[in-house]
Scaffold this motif. Structure first.
Motif, mmCIF file in Angstrom:
data_model
loop_
_atom_site.group_PDB
_atom_site.id
_atom_site.type_symbol
_atom_site.label_atom_id
_atom_site.label_comp_id
_atom_site.label_asym_id
_atom_site.label_seq_id
_atom_site.Cartn_x
_atom_site.Cartn_y
_atom_site.Cartn_z
ATOM 1 N N LYS A 399 1.481 -39.112 -69.451
ATOM 2 C CA LYS A 399 2.474 -40.179 -69.754
ATOM 3 C C LYS A 399 3.845 -39.566 -69.978
ATOM 4 O O LYS A 399 4.864 -40.061 -69.495
ATOM 5 N N ARG A 400 3.858 -38.477 -70.746
ATOM 6 C CA ARG A 400 5.143 -37.823 -71.027
ATOM 7 C C ARG A 400 5.761 -37.289 -69.725
ATOM 8 O O ARG A 400 6.955 -37.387 -69.511
ATOM 9 N N ILE A 401 4.889 -36.704 -68.860
ATOM 10 C CA ILE A 401 5.401 -36.193 -67.577
ATOM 11 C C ILE A 401 5.973 -37.345 -66.743
ATOM 12 O O ILE A 401 6.998 -37.205 -66.065
ATOM 13 N N GLU A 402 5.323 -38.503 -66.859
ATOM 14 C CA GLU A 402 5.821 -39.668 -66.107
ATOM 15 C C GLU A 402 7.152 -40.171 -66.674
ATOM 16 O O GLU A 402 7.775 -41.069 -66.125
ATOM 17 N N GLY A 403 7.556 -39.641 -67.824
ATOM 18 C CA GLY A 403 8.881 -39.995 -68.363
ATOM 19 C C GLY A 403 8.837 -40.884 -69.583
ATOM 20 O O GLY A 403 9.886 -41.269 -70.092
ATOM 21 N N PHE A 404 7.647 -41.210 -70.078
ATOM 22 C CA PHE A 404 7.579 -42.050 -71.287
ATOM 23 C C PHE A 404 7.806 -41.178 -72.508
ATOM 24 O O PHE A 404 7.136 -40.148 -72.659
ATOM 25 N N SER A 405 8.766 -41.562 -73.378
ATOM 26 C CA SER A 405 8.910 -40.756 -74.602
ATOM 27 C C SER A 405 8.193 -41.479 -75.736
ATOM 28 O O SER A 405 8.738 -42.379 -76.369
ATOM 29 N N LEU A 406 6.948 -41.154 -75.913
ATOM 30 C CA LEU A 406 6.092 -41.876 -76.861
ATOM 31 C C LEU A 406 6.355 -41.442 -78.291
ATOM 32 O O LEU A 406 6.626 -40.264 -78.535
ATOM 33 N N THR A 407 6.232 -42.396 -79.215
ATOM 34 C CA THR A 407 6.275 -42.036 -80.645
ATOM 35 C C THR A 407 4.860 -41.632 -81.045
ATOM 36 O O THR A 407 3.898 -41.861 -80.288
ATOM 37 N N ARG A 408 4.725 -41.111 -82.265
ATOM 38 C CA ARG A 408 3.386 -40.741 -82.762
ATOM 39 C C ARG A 408 2.451 -41.953 -82.757
ATOM 40 O O ARG A 408 1.298 -41.878 -82.369
ATOM 41 N N LYS A 409 3.020 -43.101 -83.195
ATOM 42 C CA LYS A 409 2.195 -44.312 -83.289
ATOM 43 C C LYS A 409 1.724 -44.732 -81.898
ATOM 44 O O LYS A 409 0.562 -45.071 -81.689
ATOM 45 N N GLU A 410 2.655 -44.648 -80.942
ATOM 46 C CA GLU A 410 2.273 -45.035 -79.570
ATOM 47 C C GLU A 410 1.207 -44.088 -79.013
ATOM 48 O O GLU A 410 0.286 -44.511 -78.321
ATOM 49 N N GLU A 411 1.326 -42.828 -79.377
ATOM 50 C CA GLU A 411 0.300 -41.871 -78.916
ATOM 51 C C GLU A 411 -1.061 -42.216 -79.527
ATOM 52 O O GLU A 411 -2.088 -42.210 -78.845
ATOM 53 N N LEU A 412 -1.042 -42.527 -80.825
ATOM 54 C CA LEU A 412 -2.316 -42.856 -81.485
ATOM 55 C C LEU A 412 -2.923 -44.125 -80.896
ATOM 56 O O LEU A 412 -4.142 -44.211 -80.675
ATOM 57 N N ASP A 413 -2.073 -45.121 -80.602
ATOM 58 C CA ASP A 413 -2.558 -46.373 -80.002
ATOM 59 C C ASP A 413 -3.180 -46.092 -78.639
ATOM 60 O O ASP A 413 -4.266 -46.588 -78.317
ATOM 61 N N LEU A 414 -2.501 -45.231 -77.872
ATOM 62 C CA LEU A 414 -3.017 -44.895 -76.539
ATOM 63 C C LEU A 414 -4.368 -44.187 -76.680
ATOM 64 O O LEU A 414 -5.327 -44.497 -75.960
ATOM 65 N N ALA A 415 -4.449 -43.264 -77.663
ATOM 66 C CA ALA A 415 -5.692 -42.520 -77.888
ATOM 67 C C ALA A 415 -6.819 -43.480 -78.221
ATOM 68 O O ALA A 415 -7.928 -43.384 -77.654
ATOM 69 N N THR A 416 -6.544 -44.428 -79.117
ATOM 70 C CA THR A 416 -7.582 -45.377 -79.508
ATOM 71 C C THR A 416 -7.996 -46.224 -78.300
ATOM 72 O O THR A 416 -9.190 -46.449 -78.075
ATOM 73 N N ALA A 417 -7.004 -46.638 -77.519
ATOM 74 C CA ALA A 417 -7.319 -47.458 -76.337
ATOM 75 C C ALA A 417 -8.219 -46.666 -75.375
ATOM 76 O O ALA A 417 -9.226 -47.182 -74.895
ATOM 77 N N ILE A 418 -7.892 -45.385 -75.155
ATOM 78 C CA ILE A 418 -8.703 -44.593 -74.204
ATOM 79 C C ILE A 418 -10.115 -44.418 -74.759
ATOM 80 O O ILE A 418 -11.106 -44.541 -74.038
ATOM 81 N N SER A 419 -10.207 -44.165 -76.090
ATOM 82 C CA SER A 419 -11.535 -43.890 -76.645
ATOM 83 C C SER A 419 -12.399 -45.139 -76.679
ATOM 84 O O SER A 419 -13.622 -45.059 -76.796
ATOM 85 N N ASN A 420 -11.762 -46.308 -76.576
ATOM 86 C CA ASN A 420 -12.556 -47.549 -76.575
ATOM 87 C C ASN A 420 -13.025 -47.958 -75.193
ATOM 88 O O ASN A 420 -13.750 -48.923 -75.043
ATOM 89 N N ILE A 421 -12.529 -47.240 -74.179
ATOM 90 C CA ILE A 421 -12.890 -47.639 -72.802
ATOM 91 C C ILE A 421 -14.359 -47.346 -72.553
ATOM 92 O O ILE A 421 -14.850 -46.278 -72.877
#
Ligand code: ATP
Length: 421
Positions: A399-421
């Protein structure tokens, strides 16, 4: 001549006190102790050297044991050789018993008997390395120079101690060039004549692969490795490890860029090993099935051997992946699991401009992209330790390579979303 003030000037009074204390412990045990070898040479050259070798007239084992107890320091005894290491604060202090050596045949490891300081200094390689510093309480820091080492040091001369020296131990041929190159010293005429004779008569052929590898490895760790390697090559000493090593100066090889490349890569990959990069490159010029057994019999540090084997195994596949990688994420994915030595080897083997750009992009930008969150954050968020965590980190980095500058919270949300898949 007392060198106490030189030690105080170059190091600190702590080292002076420590050496005095070791001398007093020896005295209490009715033994005479000395600092020997490179420490003394470098002290006279005003260069700090933290490799401290203590030699005692008598058995070093009980002596080092008492030193270890008095200093409350860890002590490792090597009974077979009557030597010991003491780990004190940030120092490793080596202890050895004064000895006389007898070489059963050229190139063999010597047979050893206990002896006195004179014999111990006489068995050494060069006069500049055969000086001692007394730590006997009555003669504190007195220079013991039985073979005019100081005079040779002042005259910038490498001189062997006796005519059989190179025959007894041909690693001294490598050492003569190494110290000569390091200090800009020249060989004294008789030493040089015996050096040339030793080369003509192929003395190094009596050496094991392990002993030659150790000498070559030391060259890689010198300040100016290329200058020394050129001397090893010109005298034929390099080819005793493997005949292909004599080709490293071929114009189509990029060997001469190794030191600068490793220094550049070190600003991105802190733990890159100079020695491993040199070995990778030299061994990559021979078939893998020949390089591996050679490396395994070289006695190099296990970490170096595994980095080199890993790089030799992978560089061609990595190169193919890089050739077809079309965007930043593909470049990142091609290289993300490579050790820094593999990256260095890719630089050295690659001849394609486009691939070089991709390597630069990876080292200058992509390799340092890291998530803000840590593994502990993920575990705290209830994600189980294991391969899943690697997958999450990879996704955040993508995501960061794609240019998204994520905050810590956004990273944690993304992590939770991936782990729920
Ligand atoms: P460096 O600064 O590279 O560590 P050094 O002089 O401390 O140099 P070491 O290889 O650590 O070198 O050896 C310590 C000492 O042991 C040398 O100074 C020398 O007196 C002796 N020595 C080492 N190798 C040999 C050898 N092959 N033959 C004779 N003496 C040797």
């Amino acid at each position: 001549m007392s060198l106490g003030s030189n030690i105080q000037y170059l190091y600190s009074s702590n080292l002076l006190d420590l050496l005095s204390k070791i001398g007093q412990i020896a005295n209490k045990n009715s033994l005479k102790a000395y600092v020997v070898g490179g420490f003394v040479r470098d002290l006279l050259l005003n260069k700090p050297n933290y490799d401290i070798d203590i030699m005692v007239e008598g058995d070093a084992i009980p002596f080092a044991t008492s030193v270890g107890q008095e200093l409350k320091a860890e002590c490792k005894l090597i009974e077979r050789f009557h030597t010991a290491h003491i780990y004190h604060e940030n120092l490793v202090i080596d202890f050895s018993s004064a000895r006389k050596e007898y070489y059963p045949h050229p190139g063999a490891l010597p047979e050893v008997t206990f002896s006195n300081i004179r014999d111990d200094l006489y068995r050494r390689d060069f006069t500049i390395n055969a000086m001692a510093l007394s730590i006997i309480p009555d003669q504190p820091f007195e220079l013991i120079d039985l073979f005019n080492g100081k005079q040779d040091l002042d005259s910038k001369i490498i001189r062997i101690l006796h005519g059989r020296s190179f025959l007894d131990d041909p690693t001294r041929l490598y050492r003569a060039l190494r110290f000569g190159d390091r200090f800009n010293f020249i060989m004294e005429p008789k030493t040089e004549m015996l050096f040339e004779k030793a080369i003509q008569l192929s003395y190094p052929s009596s050496l094991s692969t392990k002993r030659i590898a150790a000498e070559i490895d030391k060259a890689f760790n010198e300040k100016r490795p290329l200058s020394l390697l050129t001397k090893y090559q010109n005298t034929g000493l390099l080819a005793y490890f493997h005949k292909s090593f004599s080709e490293w100066t071929r114009p189509d090889f990029k060997f001469s860029i190794v030191p600068a490349l490793t220094t550049r890569l070190r600003s991105k990959f802190k733990n890159i090993s100079d020695s491993a990069v040199f070995w990778c490159f030299l061994l990559s010029n021979m078939p893998l099935e020949e390089a591996k057994p050679l490396l395994n019999s070289s006695g190099l540090l296990h970490t170096v051997t595994s980095q080199v084997i890993d790089s030799l195994n992978s560089w061609q596949t990595l190169l193919s992946k890089l050739i077809i990688a079309n965007n930043k994420i593909e470049i990142y994915n091609a290289l993300k699991n490579s050790c820094p030595e593999s990256i260095a080897l890719l630089y050295l083997k690659n001849k394609n401009k486009d691939v070089e750009k991709k390597l630069n992009l990876y080292t200058n930008e992509l390799a340092s992209i890291k998530p803000l969150i840590t593994g502990d954050d993920l575990i705290e968020a209830g994600i189980k330790p294991g391969p899943e965590i690697r997958k999450i980190f990879d996704r955040i980095i993508e995501k960061r390579i794609e240019g998204f500058s994520l905050t810590r919270k956004e990273e944690l949300d993304l992590a939770t979303a991936i782990s729920n898949i």
